[in-house]
Design an enzyme around this catalytic site. Structure first.
Site: not given
Length: 480
Positions: A216, A239, A250, A329, A475, A480
């Protein structure tokens, strides 16, 4: 917000095209690579990479599927019922198939009290003891607490897989997983259209395509493997980049092996191994509603050495878990916090280490290469102060290190001027990497040690990420 959607989609498309080109070419370049690099890789022993192409080549070379497995992926679009103004959004479906049904599979799921519908279905599959022959995974929508019947939607997709593959066990032999936006309904009908395409694309050569398709906000695919002495393989993909502080695994991880092992032994091993791997990482301190790790055996080769197999499984789990943190991230540093001689249990030692990696102040200091050791001591002291049975005397022999240099001893800081300050800052800089990097350039860590000086036997090693502006940016626009 729409710009970020287009950006992530274009990056994924380009990456998938690159991955497919690597998968189709069994490169002659492999002969120029040190074969020992492909035997096994744990949390610390991946080589350094100079380009995304080199990293993908490495994964493709060592991502060969175990005997009896095939993987296929396909893409489609859907319009979310909850946000139709966003228009058609991309979604991917991945199918992992065994040649024959197997009783040898194990899984561990999130302990979040709002589990996704696939988690509920998966728990029923596991407790029911039915043989497994396929897994189906979608990204973009996690199918958690949605307005529709999420479990029925998951079962519909499982039924599509079972029908497309003509599985003798039907939908009960299919394990579903979903990841993505929480609260949106699973676009089951669209996924049922994607499943036949994924089945058409089934291949038995590499797991790299599957590792890429389940992503993602991940910047690059994650794959680890280990080959045991009789040629049996353990290959895992994962992932996860945000909502990472698992309470079992995870976000999503799938491990395949052709080594024959009983269901009970496999479950027992997995339950133990996740404690020192997937339960010992944190990106942001948030436990996902969709956490799943599943291990499946095709039972093609005999189990000759149980300890060797357990080591292989642990190696793959530990490698994947640290990959997730490094690919977190906005992550630009990975902290490795090692607690030893803790006067308590290993679980308490792990909680202490997580307190350090989850401290917003210390995470920011690491991000800025600022050796603000007071923030480290503050995090440790805060945790210890909340333990009712912790004695103050237990800290008297405690030492703390940063980059293997002692910075705190006998209740006092050991800091010796600008030269030490520069040494500590340089250690952090050397462990840094770009938060936009599309591949892991190295496997270095900001090394932090907390030793209680022989007071106890509790120990743990936890990996965590720093906190950057990019994490907030990702985040803020996640949906979107």
């Amino acid at each position: 917000m729409q710009y970020r959607s287009v950006l992530f989609s274009s990056i994924h498309v380009a990456l998938i095209h690159q991955v497919k080109s690597f998968s189709l070419l069994k490169r002659a370049a492999s002969s120029a690579t040190d074969p020992s690099l492909f035997l096994s890789t744990g949390p610390d022993d991946l080589p350094e990479f100079s380009s995304k192409e080199e990293y993908l080549q490495f994964l493709d070379e060592r991502g060969s599927l175990p005997k009896g497995f095939r993987c296929g992926t396909a893409s489609g679009t859907f319009i979310p019922v909850e946000a139709p103004a966003m228009g058609a959004l991309p979604i991917k479906g991945t199918v992992i198939v065994l040649d024959e049904p197997t009783d040898s599979w194990a899984a561990v799921f999130t302990k979040n009290k709002f589990p996704g519908s696939p988690i509920k279905v998966g728990r029923r599959r596991l407790s029911g003891g039915s043989p497994l022959q396929a897994l189906v995974i979608n990204n973009k929508v996690s199918n958690v607490c949605s307005g529709g019947d999420g479990e029925a939607d998951s079962e519909m997709v499982c039924e599509a897989v079972a029908n497309g593959l003509n599985l003798s066990g039907g939908a009960l032999s299919v394990l579903p997983s979903s990841t993505g936006v929480i609260g949106w309904r699973l676009p089951a009908k669209e996924l049922c259209d994607i499943v036949p395409k994924a089945i058409e694309n089934l291949m038995d050569d590499t797991a790299l395509d599957a590792a890429t398709a389940i992503m993602t906000t991940d910047r690059y695919p994650k794959l680890r493997s280990y080959e045991v002495s009789n040629g049996g393989r353990v290959v895992g993909i994962a992932k996860g980049a945000g909502m990472i502080e698992p309470n079992m695994a995870t976000m999503l991880s799938y491990i395949m092996t052709d080594v024959s092992i009983s269901k009970s032994e496999l479950q027992s091993m997995l339950d133990e191994i996740v404690g020192d791997s997937f339960n010992s990482i944190s990106v942001d301190g948030d436990e996902s509603t969709s956490d799943t790790v599943a291990v499946v055996s095709s039972n093609q080769l005999p189990l000759e050495d149980k300890n060797e197999f357990k080591e292989a499984l642990a190696h793959v789990c530990q490698g994947l878990s640290t990959d997730i943190v490094r690919n977190g991230e906005g992550t630009s540093h990975v902290m490795k916090v090692k607690v030893t001689c803790f006067p308590g249990s290993n679980d308490d030692a792990r909680r202490l280490a997580k307190k350090v990696v989850n401290s917003p102040l210390f995470k920011c200091a690491v991000s800025g290469n600022d050796p603000n050791t007071g923030r480290l001591a503050g995090a440790v002291g805060s945790f210890l102060g909340k333990l009712d049975d912790f004695e103050d005397s237990s800290t008297k022999k405690m030492t703390m290190t940063l980059g293997n240099r002692i910075i705190f001893k006998m209740g006092k800081f050991v800091l010796e001027g600008d030269e030490v300050e520069m040494e500590l800052s340089n250690h952090m800089k050397d462990a840094g990497f770009g938060e936009h990097d599309e591949y892991p350039t190295h496997q270095k860590f900001v090394e932090i040690g907390i030793n209680f000086g022989g007071v106890g036997k509790g120990k743990a090693t936890v990996y965590g990420s720093d906190l950057t502006k990019e994490y907030v940016a990702v985040n803020a626009d996640y949906r979107s």
